[in-house]
Design an enzyme around this catalytic site. Structure first.
Site: not given
Length: 272
Positions: A54, A65, A180
């Site tokens: 990734e 994040d 994911y």
């Protein structure tokens, strides 16, 4: 789907399933600590046992994040790294590695800046295999999804512990490549994960989809990778690797070995 038309991601998971192995999927931010090093890091990750890479698209507001990857984006953006540079990196990587799947992971804004169709064209031409746009829910993917699919690119989506069953079904219906699963509430680099809790959340997803279920957030070492590997089809590791890059940002020649030490331990633990 024949082997010829199979996306590299599907091919990789088919091979891993036949071997009874789990996918190891590292994440790094492209251009961190400087653009010249990224392709070398990608090759180092493959040597250490990566099944899929990734590659993060640097963005000025990476809302999902934590501080580790936010700072990686800042380091890359100081060098002016843009999507066009990522396509160049993937092209260079493909010169000597035609097999390892590469997934671009990032946010919608940089994609919209170059245009959805142009992005899909350039990604496919460069040798990208899948795209994970963090802030694009499947309900809004009706325009992007077909553009990607027409070029053989997988649309990969996130599923969270807080995702309702109905919404998970929508995500599964749109998803390709792999799902994911975000193991923790919060941002990347969050606290420790609980493999039993992960297993409970993956069970209903397995009833909805045949897609491989890969788990990210909270995987730091061989032990946590092995625990999650017992219940998932793959483990995704980001912050633990990006931390090593940050620690060695002033001496990038030391980074490949540092990345391989982290990933190699996880590979060994997953295969044990």
């Amino acid at each position: 789907m024949t082997a010829q038309t199979m996306n590299r991601i599907d091919q990789r998971f088919t091979a891993l399933k036949a071997q009874g192995r789990r996918a190891l999927i590292p994440y790094i931010t492209a251009g961190d600590p400087a653009p010249a090093h990224t392709v070398g890091f990608m090759h180092a990750l493959v040597e250490a046992g990566a099944d899929i890479i990734e590659l993060g698209v640097p963005f000025s507001d990476p809302m999902a994040d934590g501080p580790v990857i936010q700072k990686a984006c800042e380091r890359a953006l100081r060098h002016g790294v843009r999507l066009s540079h990522l396509f160049e990196m993937v092209r260079e990587f493909r010169q000597s590695d035609g097999e390892t799947p590469v997934v671009l992971m990032g946010y919608l804004n940089p994609v919209e800046r170059i245009g959805l169709a142009a992005f899909a064209d350039q990604a496919a031409e460069a040798g990208v295999d899948g795209v994970l746009i963090v802030d694009m829910p499947p309900e809004e993917a009706d325009e992007v999804g077909p553009l990607l699919k027409a070029r053989g690119l997988a649309s990969i989506f996130l599923v969270a512990p807080t995702t309702t069953r109905a919404r998970a079904a929508t995500i599964c219906a749109h998803g390709e490549g792999y799902l994911y699963y975000v193991s923790l509430k919060g941002v990347t680099g969050s606290a420790t994960l609980n493999a039993e809790d992960v297993a409970q959340h993956l069970a209903p997803l397995r009833e909805m989809t045949e897609l491989p279920l890969c788990v990210g957030f909270g995987i730091r070492d061989g032990a946590s990778a092995a625990e999650v590997g017992k219940v998932a089809d793959g483990v995704i590791v980001g912050s633990a690797l990006v931390n090593r890059i940050a620690e060695n940002a002033e001496r990038p020649e030391a980074i490949p070995a540092a990345l391989q030490a982290v990933l190699g331990e996880m590979r060994q633990a997953l295969d044990a």
